[in-house]
Design a protein around this motif. Structure first.
Motif, short mmCIF file in Angstrom:
data_model
loop_
_atom_site.label_atom_id
_atom_site.label_comp_id
_atom_site.label_asym_id
_atom_site.label_seq_id
_atom_site.Cartn_x
_atom_site.Cartn_y
_atom_site.Cartn_z
N ARG A 103 -13.87 3.55 -1.00
CA ARG A 103 -12.76 3.00 -1.81
C ARG A 103 -12.73 3.66 -3.18
NH1 ARG A 103 -10.03 -2.21 -2.56
NH2 ARG A 103 -9.82 -2.65 -4.77
N ARG A 104 -13.91 3.82 -3.79
CA ARG A 104 -14.00 4.44 -5.12
C ARG A 104 -13.53 5.89 -5.07
NH1 ARG A 104 -13.31 3.25 -9.96
NH2 ARG A 104 -11.64 3.97 -8.89
N LYS A 118 -9.74 6.09 -4.74
CA LYS A 118 -9.07 5.79 -6.02
C LYS A 118 -9.20 6.96 -6.98
CE LYS A 118 -8.82 0.81 -6.29
NZ LYS A 118 -8.99 -0.37 -7.17
N ASP A 119 -10.38 7.56 -7.04
CA ASP A 119 -10.56 8.73 -7.90
C ASP A 119 -9.74 9.92 -7.42
OD1 ASP A 119 -12.28 7.26 -9.42
OD2 ASP A 119 -14.11 8.10 -8.55
N TYR A 134 -5.39 8.01 -4.76
CA TYR A 134 -4.79 7.12 -3.76
C TYR A 134 -4.83 5.66 -4.19
CZ TYR A 134 -5.27 11.22 -0.79
OH TYR A 134 -5.18 12.49 -0.27
N GLY A 135 -5.18 5.41 -5.42
CA GLY A 135 -5.29 4.03 -5.88
C GLY A 135 -3.96 3.49 -6.36
N SER A 136 -3.85 2.19 -6.32
CA SER A 136 -2.70 1.48 -6.87
C SER A 136 -3.24 0.23 -7.55
CB SER A 136 -1.70 1.10 -5.77
OG SER A 136 -2.28 0.18 -4.87
N ARG A 137 -2.35 -0.48 -8.22
CA ARG A 137 -2.82 -1.65 -8.94
C ARG A 137 -3.39 -2.70 -7.99
NH1 ARG A 137 0.44 -4.93 -13.64
NH2 ARG A 137 -1.28 -6.27 -14.26
N ILE A 162 -5.37 0.16 -2.66
CA ILE A 162 -5.14 1.50 -2.10
C ILE A 162 -3.67 1.64 -1.75
CG2 ILE A 162 -5.74 3.10 -0.26
CD1 ILE A 162 -7.98 2.64 -2.22
N ASP A 163 -3.09 2.78 -2.11
CA ASP A 163 -1.69 3.07 -1.81
C ASP A 163 -1.59 3.57 -0.37
OD1 ASP A 163 0.94 3.77 -1.71
OD2 ASP A 163 0.91 5.12 -3.42
#
Length: 653
Positions: free
Chosen positions: A234-235, A238-239, A242-245, A248-249
């Motif tokens: 997950r980290r 996001k780095d 592919y992260g979203s608020r 994951i997007d």
């Protein structure tokens, strides 16, 4: 009973392959020997033998499997693959359940859903080159566990498509006759079809090979990971952008997965919907959501491997990546005293110190020497971290007690405007007190942040305490500001304290629907809703097709097939939907009725504020406004372009 002459298994050899070698080298009824091994009710392609302890007890003295069912499970079945990405505690409990014979459905213990378990291959797979090499070097054809997972279609060592067991007699022979060595069959004309056809899509071909190599890498390890890998994945996602608020997007992930693996591979393994079919496209976000990172759930191994391919070239890289978020990556709140951006450059530290020294510490004199105002110089002093002793005149004017009270209020995080009002001091005096101690600004900022944190936490905990049945969506809807702030700056606390997922209520829908009655009921409800909106005295809200359908809970229109079953509903929604012109007129009529209570001539500026419309919209509806104002006996300001007297186009030539 212990069976003599049971073969020693090769590294990575499946249980069925070892048993097949034993059956071939010994005489006697196959069913009887399988019963002695505890495999009488186990299919040759099963994930694991149903009775591992019976198999271990049947081994002769000195055999590696004797009294060691864990070795059978971990070194000769694909179980470690399905538990590789699980939380270590969850994986340990699953292993205990399988070893203790407490689970009659091994697929369920490994987190495989019913649909996934049905897709498990009922035919073993083998590589032609591997079989030829094993016969040459070992004298036996060996079936390897790395070839057996359903999504493994290519040999990791040779890059060639795997072959399925004989399809000619697959559906005809008895269960006991399916225990065959790799590449062998007892029928006259065996046919070994390939597991996949290559050469149609280069990206998919490379993807199949990559998946096979990752499976081989995972199964070659001697033990399961001791730390959870999903938080690491997950980290990394996001780095990797592919992260979203919310986590994951999913849309970005699926787009890049299609580029990386090709639609053909993803459609076959269920990562993307096949042409003309619907599929949940939010699985990346849900699989890596906060609820899925704990010990309760077992992740989907195939989909986890697909996501790993976006951020790593090998699953082994997940062990070396940090699982926690760096402090520099966490969003930091600013508090009340966050520094604003300046559109100018700061004066140099040396020039300010020289000016203050020559001015005897007097701020206004030093500012005159530098050619700036005292306020500008004070800002530069604070930004550079310089200390300006509090002038004696300021101390005498305010008093020592008030100065200490101001310092105490700043340390407590009280807002500066409240400090000025409560203690009756000016903003300039407050700034001079801050310049006397540079730590005050940082202490004030930290205190305001903590006050914000406590306020938002209290709002969430109070709502949860007063509404025990509330779910996450209820908390987010009731405490919008608090949840937004906590999600940005205190996400770990928010995830820990939000209510757990509530069990879905049992469905009360009838199994059989009378679509004609539903269609009539929906159309009647839409008409009543439209009449209610048109008759209300509050601010108008536009009647659109989507709003009418949503407020009447007509969800079937989103289904292309069921949409055809509601013709009256769709016709009513389109008939009652307002055009731009009719909605603007209804809004203006309501605004003019509100305006009538003001007892003042109509002003363009006031009317546009009341109606919530842009001036050009008022110009478009000018004739309607004049007509409605005349009916309501409201005069129009002659200076307004709405006035029939003041507008040029309304004058007679």
């Amino acid at each position: 009973m212990r069976l003599p002459a049971f073969p020693i298994p090769y590294e990575g050899e499946t249980v069925s392959s070892v048993v097949a070698r034993f059956l071939r080298r010994t005489a006697g009824p196959t069913e009887r020997k399988l019963q002695f091994l505890g495999l009488g009710r186990t299919a040759s392609t099963a994930l694991i033998p149903l009775d591992l302890q019976a198999l271990a007890d049947a081994m002769p003295l000195g055999h590696p499997w004797r009294d060691n069912p864990e070795l059978v499970l971990m070194r000769h079945t694909p179980v470690p693959l399905y538990l590789y990405f699980s939380h270590p505690q969850r994986a340990a409990s699953s292993l205990q359940s399988l070893l203790g014979g407490l689970c009659g459905n091994p697929a369920a213990a490994l987190g495989l859903a019913v649909s996934a378990a049905k897709c498990l291959s009922r035919q073993s797979k083998f590589c032609r080159q591997c079989v030829e090499s094993d016969i040459e070097t070992r004298g036996n054809a060996v079936s390897y566990r790395e070839h057996q997972p359903e999504f493994v279609k290519v040999c990791a060592s040779h890059g060639t498509p795997l072959l399925l067991s004989c399809s000619t007699c697959f559906g005809e022979r008895k269960a006991a006759r399916t225990w065959q060595q790799a590449g062998t069959c007892s029928c006259d004309s065996p046919i070994f079809p390939p597991a996949i056809e290559v050469g149609l899509d280069a990206a998919s071909d490379d993807g199949w090979l990559w998946l096979s190599r990752q499976v081989k890498s995972i199964l070659s390890t001697s033990q399961l990971p001791t730390a959870p890998l999903l938080p690491v994945l997950r980290r990394l996602l996001k780095d990797g952008g592919y992260g979203s608020r919310g986590g994951i997007d999913s849309s970005s992930v699926l787009e890049d997965l299609e580029l990386h693996f090709g639609r053909r591979l993803l459609s076959e393994v269920g990562g993307l919907p096949a042409q003309g079919r619907l599929l949940n496209t939010r699985w990346p976000a849900r699989m890596l959501g906060e609820a899925s990172l704990g010990e309760q759930r077992l992740p989907d191994t195939l989909r986890t491997l697909l996501l790993t391919a976006l951020v790593a070239t090998d699953v082994a890289e997940l062990h070396d990546a940090p699982a926690t978020i760096k402090s520099t990556d966490v969003a930091q709140p600013q508090g009340y005293s966050g520094e604003k951006r300046l559109d100018r450059a700061l004066r140099s530290r040396d020039s300010i110190e020289q000016a203050l020294a020559s001015a005897g510490g007097k701020l206004s004199v030093a500012a005159d020497q530098l050619g700036v105002s005292a306020a500008v110089l004070a800002v530069d002093i604070r930004r550079l971290g310089l200390r300006l002793p509090l002038p004696a005149a300021t101390i005498r004017r305010l008093g020592v007690a008030k100065v200490e009270a101001v310092r105490a209020a700043l340390r407590s995080g009280e807002a500066k405007n409240k400090i000025q009002t409560r203690l009756r001091i000016s903003e300039w005096s407050l700034q001079l007190i801050e310049l006397d101690d540079q730590n005050l600004a940082e202490l004030h900022r930290a205190a305001t942040i903590e006050a914000q944190r406590l306020k938002h936490r209290e709002a969430v905990t109070t709502f949860i305490a007063s509404h025990p049945e509330a779910g996450k969506a209820d908390v987010r809807q009731a405490c919008v500001a608090a949840v937004d702030w906590l999600a940005t700056f205190d996400g770990e606390w928010l995830v820990t304290n939000l209510p757990k997922r509530k069990a879905a209520a049992p469905s009360r829908r009838a199994h059989i629907r009378d679509w004609s009655k539903l269609d009539q009921a929906f159309s009647t409800k839409i008409g009543a809703l439209a009449r209610s909106e048109l008759a209300k005295s509050e601010r108008p809200v536009r009647l659109t097709v989507s709003r009418l359908l949503n407020q009447c809970s007509v969800r079937a229109v989103h289904d292309p097939d069921r949409k055809l079953l509601l013709p009256l509903t769709l016709a009513a929604a389109h008939a009652h939907a307002e055009s731009d012109d009719s909605f603007y007129r209804r809004k203006l009529a309501w605004a003019l009725n509100e305006y009538q209570a003001l007892h003042v001539p109509i002003s363009t500026n006031i009317l546009r504020r009341v109606a919530g419309l842009q001036p050009h919209r008022l110009m478009e509806q000018r004739e309607f406004i004049i007509e409605e104002a005349t009916r309501l006996k409201i005069s129009i300001d002659a200076r307004s372009f709405l006035s029939p007297l003041g507008h040029p186009r309304s004058r007679e030539p």
